[in-house]
Design an enzyme around this catalytic site. Structure first.
Site, short mmCIF file in Angstrom:
data_model
loop_
_atom_site.label_atom_id
_atom_site.label_comp_id
_atom_site.label_asym_id
_atom_site.label_seq_id
_atom_site.Cartn_x
_atom_site.Cartn_y
_atom_site.Cartn_z
N ASP A 1 28.81 157.46 -67.30
CA ASP A 1 29.15 156.04 -67.38
C ASP A 1 28.35 155.21 -66.38
OD1 ASP A 1 30.93 156.53 -69.38
OD2 ASP A 1 32.74 156.06 -68.26
N SER A 34 42.45 152.09 -61.29
CA SER A 34 42.81 152.92 -60.13
C SER A 34 43.68 152.18 -59.13
CB SER A 34 41.54 153.44 -59.44
OG SER A 34 40.84 152.40 -58.78
#
Length: 288
Positions: free
Chosen positions: A78, A193
């Site tokens: 990514d 996150s």
């Protein structure tokens, strides 16, 4: 019936550009396998010059590459894909991500799936999705982000104060470790996150998520992408602005960070069978 935001098909598939994960000379064999598969369909590959030098091949600079190919392939993960997309979107080129590690949120195609994908590509069995890009500026510095723009403390010993405006109107004052302004594509990255919401990647919206806020009343918020957002650090502790985790700029006292949606979209080339919710389920182990 829900209509997915997809671009038209590729006009032609005659040349393909390839960018490899930096500092990974071991990808030479991987590249040669990719090249072999496409040459079987009589489609040549052209390497970006840094990638080419890394594996001792010939290549051309990124700008010329984008002007001479029909789409790009990012080989890595990514992070590699983020860098390619940010540089390629202004050329209106779709990017295909080949993932060499664990399942990625952006790079969903593995080397094992590539032969079947190439066969599907030849019969127009694929999809090209348009993804929102963020434009940011600090004075004369301009930059774009595919995932997120983060305002973070420069001095880790002090709390950061950030004043926010939406369309020139005072909106909030944040106290804490910082702030994330994410695209829907980036909602599954840093935003996730720190407790931010997951937003379907083809949505057009900003996700504003505080990092370790001093007050529990400071919550993530999703706002339409046609707003323009401003951030300012009014106290003496300077901040840093981090773009997709790859570029960093200083945000000094009373300087303004402007954020808005870019006029162009990033184009992602995917398997026609790609299912975002299946990716979420596998990546986040939902239902286990």
């Amino acid at each position: 019936m829900r209509l997915e935001k997809s671009c038209k098909r590729l006009d032609k598939i005659e040349k393909i550009g390839v960018v490899l994960r930096p500092e990974s000379p071991e990808l030479k064999e991987v590249y040669e396998k990719i090249e072999e598969l496409f040459l079987q369909k009589e489609i040549p590959l052209i390497l970006e010059d840094n990638s080419a030098a890394m594996i001792e091949r010939n290549g051309i600079n990124f700008e010329d590459l984008c002007k001479n190919v029909d789409f790009l392939i990012s080989v890595g993960g990514d992070g590699t894909l983020l860098g390619v997309v940010r540089k390629a979107f202004k050329y209106d080129l779709p990017v295909l991500g080949i993932n060499l590690g664990t399942l990625g949120f952006l790079t969903d195609l593995s080397m094992e799936q590539l032969p079947k994908f190439i066969d599907d590509l030849m019969i127009n069995n694929y999809k090209i999705n348009s993804r929102m890009i963020i434009e940011g500026s600090i004075k004369d510095k301009k930059f774009v982000a595919f995932n997120d723009i983060v305002i973070s403390r420069k001095n880790l010993s002090s709390m950061l104060k950030v004043k926010a405006k939406i369309d020139k109107k005072a909106f909030n004052t944040y106290f804490g470790d910082g702030l994330i302004v994410s695209t829907p594509s980036g909602s599954t990255a840093y935003n996730l996150s720190v407790g931010g919401p997951i937003v379907y990647p083809l949505t057009e919206a900003f996700i504003i998520t505080p990092i370790a806020p001093h007050s529990l009343t400071q919550r993530p918020i999703v706002v339409p992408a046609d707003f323009e957002i401003e951030f300012k650090v009014p106290n003496s502790s300077e901040a840093v602005v981090i773009v997709d985790g790859q570029e960093m700029y200083e945000l000094k006292k009373d300087e303004i960070l402007n954020i808005k949606i870019a006029t162009k979209k990033a184009k992602m080339l995917h398997r026609s069978s790609r299912d975002f919710f299946k990716v979420l389920s596998e990546k986040l182990r939902w239902g286990n």
